[in-house]
Design a protein around this motif. Structure first.
Motif, mmCIF file in Angstrom:
data_model
loop_
_atom_site.group_PDB
_atom_site.id
_atom_site.type_symbol
_atom_site.label_atom_id
_atom_site.label_comp_id
_atom_site.label_asym_id
_atom_site.label_seq_id
_atom_site.Cartn_x
_atom_site.Cartn_y
_atom_site.Cartn_z
ATOM 1 N N LEU A 33 4.365 -12.511 -10.374
ATOM 2 C CA LEU A 33 3.604 -11.806 -9.371
ATOM 3 C C LEU A 33 4.283 -10.780 -8.944
ATOM 4 N N THR A 34 3.791 -9.324 -9.135
ATOM 5 C CA THR A 34 4.338 -8.127 -8.720
ATOM 6 C C THR A 34 3.730 -7.763 -7.362
ATOM 7 N N PHE A 35 4.294 -7.567 -6.258
ATOM 8 C CA PHE A 35 3.744 -6.997 -5.106
ATOM 9 C C PHE A 35 3.993 -5.686 -4.608
ATOM 10 N N PHE A 36 3.043 -4.480 -5.215
ATOM 11 C CA PHE A 36 3.394 -3.295 -5.219
ATOM 12 C C PHE A 36 3.897 -2.696 -3.719
ATOM 13 N N ASP A 37 4.691 -1.881 -3.787
ATOM 14 C CA ASP A 37 4.891 -1.399 -2.451
ATOM 15 C C ASP A 37 4.098 0.073 -2.305
ATOM 16 N N VAL A 38 2.869 -0.014 -1.710
ATOM 17 C CA VAL A 38 1.683 0.802 -1.473
ATOM 18 C C VAL A 38 1.605 1.325 -0.391
ATOM 19 N N GLY A 39 2.561 1.161 0.541
ATOM 20 C CA GLY A 39 2.266 1.851 1.954
ATOM 21 C C GLY A 39 1.537 0.747 2.691
ATOM 22 N N GLN A 40 0.971 1.146 3.753
ATOM 23 C CA GLN A 40 0.125 0.350 4.351
ATOM 24 C C GLN A 40 -1.046 -0.345 3.617
ATOM 25 N N GLY A 41 -1.070 -1.272 2.977
ATOM 26 C CA GLY A 41 -2.097 -1.886 2.027
ATOM 27 C C GLY A 41 -1.463 -2.974 1.359
ATOM 28 N N ASP A 42 -2.228 -3.462 0.355
ATOM 29 C CA ASP A 42 -2.178 -4.657 -0.390
ATOM 30 C C ASP A 42 -2.264 -4.184 -1.857
ATOM 31 N N SER A 43 -1.636 -4.612 -2.641
ATOM 32 C CA SER A 43 -1.773 -4.840 -4.432
ATOM 33 C C SER A 43 -0.863 -5.683 -5.167
ATOM 34 N N CYS A 44 -1.134 -6.689 -5.954
ATOM 35 C CA CYS A 44 -0.550 -7.672 -6.559
ATOM 36 C C CYS A 44 -0.929 -7.674 -8.005
ATOM 37 N N LEU A 45 0.044 -7.765 -8.829
ATOM 38 C CA LEU A 45 -0.277 -8.177 -10.297
ATOM 39 C C LEU A 45 0.221 -9.386 -10.589
ATOM 40 N N LEU A 46 -0.658 -10.395 -11.269
ATOM 41 C CA LEU A 46 -0.231 -11.289 -11.830
ATOM 42 C C LEU A 46 -0.362 -11.273 -13.333
ATOM 43 N N GLN A 47 0.885 -11.681 -13.861
ATOM 44 C CA GLN A 47 1.177 -11.686 -15.493
ATOM 45 C C GLN A 47 1.245 -13.107 -15.718
ATOM 46 N N VAL A 48 0.677 -13.365 -16.712
ATOM 47 C CA VAL A 48 0.869 -15.065 -17.441
ATOM 48 C C VAL A 48 0.185 -15.116 -18.733
ATOM 49 N N ASP A 49 0.982 -15.556 -19.584
ATOM 50 C CA ASP A 49 0.693 -15.711 -21.108
ATOM 51 C C ASP A 49 -0.224 -14.792 -21.689
ATOM 52 N N GLY A 50 0.245 -13.448 -21.499
ATOM 53 C CA GLY A 50 -0.260 -12.042 -22.007
ATOM 54 C C GLY A 50 -1.479 -11.862 -21.405
ATOM 55 N N LYS A 51 -1.999 -12.382 -20.054
ATOM 56 C CA LYS A 51 -2.961 -11.931 -19.356
ATOM 57 C C LYS A 51 -2.644 -11.209 -18.090
ATOM 58 N N THR A 52 -3.445 -10.202 -17.577
ATOM 59 C CA THR A 52 -2.926 -9.390 -16.436
ATOM 60 C C THR A 52 -4.145 -9.555 -15.539
ATOM 61 N N ILE A 53 -3.800 -9.851 -14.164
ATOM 62 C CA ILE A 53 -5.034 -9.884 -13.180
ATOM 63 C C ILE A 53 -4.412 -8.768 -11.890
ATOM 64 N N LEU A 54 -5.072 -8.014 -11.557
ATOM 65 C CA LEU A 54 -4.695 -7.084 -10.328
ATOM 66 C C LEU A 54 -5.776 -7.456 -9.420
ATOM 67 N N VAL A 55 -4.941 -7.780 -8.177
ATOM 68 C CA VAL A 55 -5.354 -8.014 -6.883
ATOM 69 C C VAL A 55 -5.285 -6.918 -5.927
ATOM 70 N N ASP A 56 -6.304 -6.384 -5.721
ATOM 71 C CA ASP A 56 -6.086 -4.915 -5.070
ATOM 72 C C ASP A 56 -5.391 -3.867 -5.420
ATOM 73 N N ALA A 57 -5.449 -2.583 -4.971
ATOM 74 C CA ALA A 57 -4.757 -1.493 -5.052
ATOM 75 C C ALA A 57 -4.543 -0.355 -4.261
ATOM 76 N N GLY A 58 -4.115 -1.216 -3.071
ATOM 77 C CA GLY A 58 -3.727 -0.490 -1.816
ATOM 78 C C GLY A 58 -4.713 0.919 -1.686
ATOM 79 N N PRO A 59 -4.042 1.836 -0.784
ATOM 80 C CA PRO A 59 -4.967 2.901 -0.451
ATOM 81 C C PRO A 59 -5.045 3.928 -1.441
ATOM 82 N N TYR A 60 -5.762 5.110 -1.259
ATOM 83 C CA TYR A 60 -6.157 6.205 -2.271
ATOM 84 C C TYR A 60 -4.850 6.629 -2.900
#
Length: 287
Positions: A33-60
């Motif tokens: 689980l990677t929680f990106f430093d996007v400033g004031q916002g949220d973004s997280c990437l889940l990587q498991v068994d070759g699959k990737t799921i992005l949850v939110d992508a922060g501000p512009y």
């Protein structure tokens, strides 16, 4: 028109989300689980068994940086992209990611917002013909064998509050469990407690950037996370994180990691334990 088109396209993807049932878990599954430093916002990437799921992508401004981070790690495809709710600090960067990284399906709660960032997102989904799905409490999101992703919020009867309509995700792998709260507030937490949901989790992505309007004492005691992640920028105008959530997490014995202090945070999890690593990514380019 845009939303109707997306819903029609999504009809072929019912297999991706089931309203009931479970996905088998594997005790040996390892996930990141990677929680990106996007400033004031949220973004997280889940990587498991070759699959990737992005949850939110922060501000512009975060979108191009996330896309470059993915490309630098040879991630050219996102199986799922999830927008927890349509506030710009969660979806502003999403169009840039969707333009540069091929995406299997886009998921949100069906909540709408009359802002330029939301309109741009919908137009991007339509332009790139990305299948679109709406999820609510009880739905499952396919993440492949070994991991179960269950939607805990929003309820099928959504409120008028965009934050409280946030998609809340429970990710289970073997005996490990992780909660991603979006910007859901105390009213959502209280509903989950009242319903008797087993909220115990190894990791909590703290709701609403550490606002006092989320992370109530009873909820934090029920979750009792080993690790708590707070995504925010230093010196933000809201005064996040606020004192109460920090106190409750500290009382629960949680190790608190903040993107404003640690940068991008990656948690590697398997049945042996959780390993946390942080990387301070230059603001100009996420190398």
């Amino acid at each position: 028109m845009i939303r109707s088109h997306c819903l029609i396209v999504a009809g072929i993807l019912l297999v991706l989300i089931a309203s009931s049932g479970c996905i088998a878990t594997d005790e040996n599954t390892r996930l990141n689980l990677t929680f990106f430093d996007v400033g004031q916002g949220d973004s997280c990437l889940l990587q498991v068994d070759g699959k990737t799921i992005l949850v939110d992508a922060g501000p512009y401004e975060a979108g191009p940086k996330i896309a470059e981070w993915l490309k630098a790690r040879n991630i050219s495809y996102l199986d799922v992209v999830i927008a927890t709710h349509p506030h710009s600090d969660h979806i502003g960067g999403m169009p840039a990611v969707l333009r540069q990284v091929k995406t299997g399906v886009f998921i949100d709660s069906g909540d709408t917002h009359t802002t330029p960032s939301y309109e741009v997102l919908l137009k991007t989904i339509e332009k790139y013909q990305i299948p679109y799905r709406v999820v609510h409490e009880g739905d499952q999101i396919d993440s492949g064998p070994g991991v179960n992703i269950r939607v805990l919020n929003p309820d099928t009867t959504v409120s008028g509050d965009l934050n409280d309509n946030s998609i809340v995700l429970e990710i289970t792998s073997g005996s490990r469990k992780f909660l991603l709260m979006g910007d859901a507030g105390i009213s959502v937490e209280e509903r989950l407690l009242k319903e008797g949901t087993d909220l115990r989790a190894d990791l909590l992505k703290v709701g609403h950037h550490g606002s006092r309007h989320s992370s109530g004492r009873r909820f934090i005691e029920a979750v009792s996370p080993e690790i708590a992640i707070i995504s925010l920028t230093a010196g933000n105008e809201y005064g996040y994180p606020q004192k109460d959530p920090i106190r409750y997490l500290t009382d629960a014995g949680s190790r608190i990691y903040r993107t404003d202090q640690k940068g991008t945070i990656t948690v590697t999890a398997d049945q042996k334990g959780l390993v946390v690593n942080a990387e301070m990514i230059p603001k100009s380019a996420p190398k």
